[in-house]
Design an enzyme around this catalytic site. Structure first.
Site, PDB file in Angstrom:
ATOM      1  N   SER A 155      69.234  95.327  84.571  1.00  0.00           N
ATOM      2  CA  SER A 155      68.305  94.780  83.817  1.00  0.00           C
ATOM      3  C   SER A 155      67.018  95.751  83.857  1.00  0.00           C
ATOM      4  CB  SER A 155      68.040  93.376  84.193  1.00  0.00           C
ATOM      5  OG  SER A 155      66.689  92.827  83.831  1.00  0.00           O
ATOM      6  N   TYR A 168      65.875  86.615  90.241  1.00  0.00           N
ATOM      7  CA  TYR A 168      66.700  87.071  89.161  1.00  0.00           C
ATOM      8  C   TYR A 168      66.338  88.651  89.422  1.00  0.00           C
ATOM      9  CZ  TYR A 168      68.293  88.872  84.731  1.00  0.00           C
ATOM     10  OH  TYR A 168      68.909  89.665  83.659  1.00  0.00           O
TER      11      TYR A 168
END
Length: 267
Positions: A155, A168
């Protein structure tokens, strides 16, 4: 059907017709696009995993078009027995696994000190521990087959700090480093390991977060503005990078965290 597959191969420069692929997190977003793209690109075998129980409904069309190629399975990938189950399914059905795509993720928005402990644990179990469990049971068979490819979904949060990304972001940072570590560890076994690091992708999850924020339009506009290119990605355009990486055309790429983020991390 064979003629159809030959035609598909000719139209597609990135040939995956000899590849057996296992992919997690296939029920929506990037994973769903990967599944549909790989099946239409004449992949040899595709085992897909998700916690979603309605896979037969979601992939009704694909299941009838590719009955001998596509095997969806509902389970939690952070449990070792389940990992063994889906890897065994791929191996017993197709005899080998060429490409493992670790795409499933738990994403919940909290700042660090407000993150519930169970959310922290679940995020690391799904986003990081599952990669270790996969490696534990997958690497020996890949070594035996003379090599393979592991693609991890990272990500922009693997590389930059973004408010409320909390657990996350920390888990995706771990994915980035695990990718490098595994690439070095297994390069001599002809096993490549790469991470695809998308910016914001137009998925149901994003629209859900926008609704939860209380101001849908403003939330979406902020996302668009955050990317120099002025928009967010479609899941289909992200999936094409996985297709390229899975083909033999990408054979010199390993250990890389490949940004596909509309310029987000270049800022």
């Amino acid at each position: 059907n064979h003629n159809l597959r030959s035609t598909q191969n000719m139209n597609n420069p990135f040939n995956i017709s000899s590849k057996v692929v296992v992919c997690t997190g296939i029920a929506s977003g990037i994973g769903k696009s990967i599944t549909q793209l790989f099946l239409s690109s004449a992949v040899r075998g595709f085992v897909g995993i998700d916690t979603n129980q309605s896979m037969n409904e979601i992939f009704k069309q694909e299941l009838s078009s590719y009955p001998d190629i596509f095997f969806p399975l509902s389970c939690d990938i952070s449990k070792e027995n389940n990992v063994k189950k889906y890897l065994d399914l791929a191996l017993s059905t197709f005899g080998r696994i060429d490409v493992m795509i670790n795409n499933a993720a738990n994403a919940e928005a909290y700042i660090i000190h407000e993150t519930p402990e169970d959310v922290w644990d679940k995020t690391f179990d799904v986003n990081v521990k599952s990669l270790y469990l996969n490696a534990k049971h997958l690497i020996p068979s890949m070594k035996k087959n003379g090599g393979g490819l592991i693609i991890n979904t990272g990500s922009i949060s693997s590389h930059v700090g973004i408010p409320t990304q909390g657990a996350y972001a920390a888990s995706k940072g771990a994915v980035a480093q695990l990718t490098r570590q595994m690439a070095i560890e297994y390069a001599s076994d002809n096993i490549r390991v790469v991470a695809v690091c998308p910016g914001t992708v137009d998925t149901p999850l994003v629209h859900e977060s926008a609704k939860q924020s209380g101001n849908y339009d403003q939330y979406m506009q902020t996302l668009y503005d955050g990317h120099p290119i002025g928009r967010i990605a479609s899941a289909d355009e992200i999936a094409k990078l996985y297709l390229y990486l899975s083909s033999d055309e990408a054979s010199f790429i390993t250990g890389a965290n490949i940004m596909i983020d509309g310029g987000f991390t270049a800022q």
